[in-house]
Structure formats: C-alpha cells, structure tokens
Write a protein that holds these residues in place. Structure first.
Motif, PDB file in Angstrom:
ATOM      1  N   HIS A 145       5.902   4.224  -1.045  1.00  0.00           N
ATOM      2  CA  HIS A 145       4.638   3.848  -1.357  1.00  0.00           C
ATOM      3  C   HIS A 145       3.974   2.760  -0.484  1.00  0.00           C
ATOM      4  O   HIS A 145       2.787   3.021  -0.125  1.00  0.00           O
ATOM      5  N   THR A 146       4.890   1.622  -0.051  1.00  0.00           N
ATOM      6  CA  THR A 146       4.279   0.821   0.925  1.00  0.00           C
ATOM      7  C   THR A 146       4.157   1.160   2.159  1.00  0.00           C
ATOM      8  O   THR A 146       3.090   0.954   2.734  1.00  0.00           O
ATOM      9  N   GLN A 147       5.018   2.176   2.630  1.00  0.00           N
ATOM     10  CA  GLN A 147       4.652   2.578   3.859  1.00  0.00           C
ATOM     11  C   GLN A 147       3.759   3.470   3.835  1.00  0.00           C
ATOM     12  O   GLN A 147       2.646   3.626   4.988  1.00  0.00           O
ATOM     13  N   GLN A 148       3.247   4.431   3.062  1.00  0.00           N
ATOM     14  CA  GLN A 148       2.134   5.255   2.759  1.00  0.00           C
ATOM     15  C   GLN A 148       0.890   4.370   2.916  1.00  0.00           C
ATOM     16  O   GLN A 148      -0.037   4.704   3.614  1.00  0.00           O
ATOM     17  N   ALA A 149       0.885   3.298   2.111  1.00  0.00           N
ATOM     18  CA  ALA A 149      -0.373   2.337   2.218  1.00  0.00           C
ATOM     19  C   ALA A 149      -0.587   1.735   3.498  1.00  0.00           C
ATOM     20  O   ALA A 149      -1.698   1.581   3.959  1.00  0.00           O
ATOM     21  N   GLN A 150       0.702   1.225   4.258  1.00  0.00           N
ATOM     22  CA  GLN A 150       0.319   0.422   5.399  1.00  0.00           C
ATOM     23  C   GLN A 150       0.047   1.601   6.469  1.00  0.00           C
ATOM     24  O   GLN A 150      -0.915   1.379   7.350  1.00  0.00           O
ATOM     25  N   GLN A 155      -4.933   3.522   9.917  1.00  0.00           N
ATOM     26  CA  GLN A 155      -5.826   4.624  10.464  1.00  0.00           C
ATOM     27  C   GLN A 155      -7.178   4.246  10.771  1.00  0.00           C
ATOM     28  O   GLN A 155      -7.747   4.226  11.828  1.00  0.00           O
ATOM     29  N   PRO A 156      -8.136   3.343   9.550  1.00  0.00           N
ATOM     30  CA  PRO A 156      -9.294   3.037  10.127  1.00  0.00           C
ATOM     31  C   PRO A 156      -9.488   2.063  11.060  1.00  0.00           C
ATOM     32  O   PRO A 156     -10.129   1.914  11.888  1.00  0.00           O
ATOM     33  N   GLN A 157      -8.330   1.253  11.290  1.00  0.00           N
ATOM     34  CA  GLN A 157      -8.351   0.181  12.387  1.00  0.00           C
ATOM     35  C   GLN A 157      -8.281   0.663  13.842  1.00  0.00           C
ATOM     36  O   GLN A 157      -8.784   0.304  14.697  1.00  0.00           O
ATOM     37  N   THR A 158      -7.437   1.929  13.746  1.00  0.00           N
ATOM     38  CA  THR A 158      -7.314   2.529  15.204  1.00  0.00           C
ATOM     39  C   THR A 158      -8.542   3.138  15.403  1.00  0.00           C
ATOM     40  O   THR A 158      -9.060   3.163  16.565  1.00  0.00           O
ATOM     41  N   SER A 159      -9.232   3.925  14.688  1.00  0.00           N
ATOM     42  CA  SER A 159     -10.605   4.323  14.718  1.00  0.00           C
ATOM     43  C   SER A 159     -11.714   3.381  15.109  1.00  0.00           C
ATOM     44  O   SER A 159     -12.302   3.625  15.983  1.00  0.00           O
TER      45      SER A 159
END
Length: 208
Positions: A145-150, A155-159
């Motif tokens: 779950h932590t890996q999924q949240a990270q 994703q938004p930061q990369t965009s």
C-alpha cells in the motif's frame, strides 16, 4: 381299584400277630416296590435340593446384608459421623486411611492440572504462530500500500516538472526599449503577457 382306575396296585398287610399278607396286580409286587422306591428317592432328592438352594439363598442374603451394613457404617465413619463406637486404635486407622485417600486425590488433581497446563501451552504456541503469520501478511500488505501511494504521488510531480520545463524553454522576448515607439510596444507586450497569464493555471504562472 385297579380295574376301574387302570392303575397298578400293591397291598401289604401285617396282622396283629405279625403275619404278612400282600396283593399286587398281575403278581408283580417287586416291580411295583422298585418303582415306588425310585420315585420316592427322586422326590426326596428334589425336596432336599430345593431346601438346600433355599438355605443357600438365605445364607447369601444374610452375608450381603451384613456387607451392606458394614459399608454403610464405614461410609458414615469417613464422613465423620457415628464415631462414638470407635476406640483410639480404630480412630488412628481411620485417620491414616483418610490421609492416604487425600494423597491419592491430590496426586490425581495435580496430574490433571499439569495436563491442562500442557494443553494450554500447546494452544498458546499455536496461536503465537498464527499471529506471526498474520503480522507478516499485514506487513506485506502495508508495504504494498505504501509503495502504491508513493507511486501515485510521483505521477503529478512528474507531470508538473514536464510542464514547467516546457514553459521555461519558451523563446525570450526581444528587447526593443531603444527603438522609437518602444514604450507603446512594451505596454502592448505587458498586456499580452497579462492576458496570457490569466488563461494559464496557477501552477504554470509561478516560473513566469
């Protein structure tokens, strides 16, 4: 009588002087007497056997009754009742018997307690193992779950970084301050930039 009843008859008569007179049907006195002795003996044996059996049953009943009375008396003594009829030696024997019985009872009780404790310890170890397995599964789920949240946060930061890079790479404006009419052109350029910034989202205006 022999003719009317169809029976074998034997008659023996002793006179007052002791003289014997006899009569038997078909002249077979010996046969009738032998038969009489045989049946008489069998009847005596049967009667004696029944009497003996009855006597044995009576004797057995008395024995069982005495045994039951003795057991009831001992039970009362073990319960602490009817002790007036016991002397000192009998009381000491009763005390020893009670102590021996208590030892056996306590030994059996301790054995059952140890067996119960052993069973509870086995259940405890089994539950601990199950708890470890569940904790391991829970830790794996939390890690996933932590890996999924990270990943979702990156994703938004990369965009945003890609958009900022595209804005920063835009061609610079030409400095025309020394040309005639530069003031008017500068005013028009500022107005155009203002209008352009109004249409852009907030996260794209900060680099400008």
């Amino acid at each position: 009588i022999s003719v009317l009843c169809d029976a074998e008859v034997a008659l023996i008569i002793f006179s007052t002087k002791g003289k014997l007179y006899e009569f038997a049907t078909d002249s077979c006195m010996d046969k009738i007497l032998e038969r009489y002795e045989r049946y008489s003996y069998a009847e005596k044996v049967l009667i004696s056997t029944e009497s003996e059996i009855q006597g044995n049953w009576c004797h057995e009943y008395r024995k069982l009754k005495a045994k039951v009375e003795t057991i009831q008396k001992c039970q009362k003594h073990l319960m602490g009742e009817d002790l007036e009829s016991l002397n000192l030696k009998e009381l000491q024997q009763l005390e020893q018997q009670l102590e021996s019985s208590l030892k056996h009872i306590r030994s059996r009780k301790n054995q059952l307690m140890h067996e119960s404790i052993s069973e509870l310890q086995k259940k405890e170890r089994s539950l601990q193992e199950e708890n470890k397995v569940l904790q391991k599964e829970l830790a794996e789920k939390q890690k996933a779950h932590t890996q999924q949240a990270q990943w979702e946060q990156t994703q938004p930061q990369t965009s945003s970084s890609s958009s900022s890079f595209m804005i920063r790479e835009a061609p610079p404006t030409t400095n025309i301050s020394n040309r005639p009419g530069a003031a008017g052109e500068r005013t028009e350029e500022a107005a155009g930039q203002t209008q352009a910034r109004v249409g852009l989202p907030p996260w794209m205006l900060s680099p400008l």
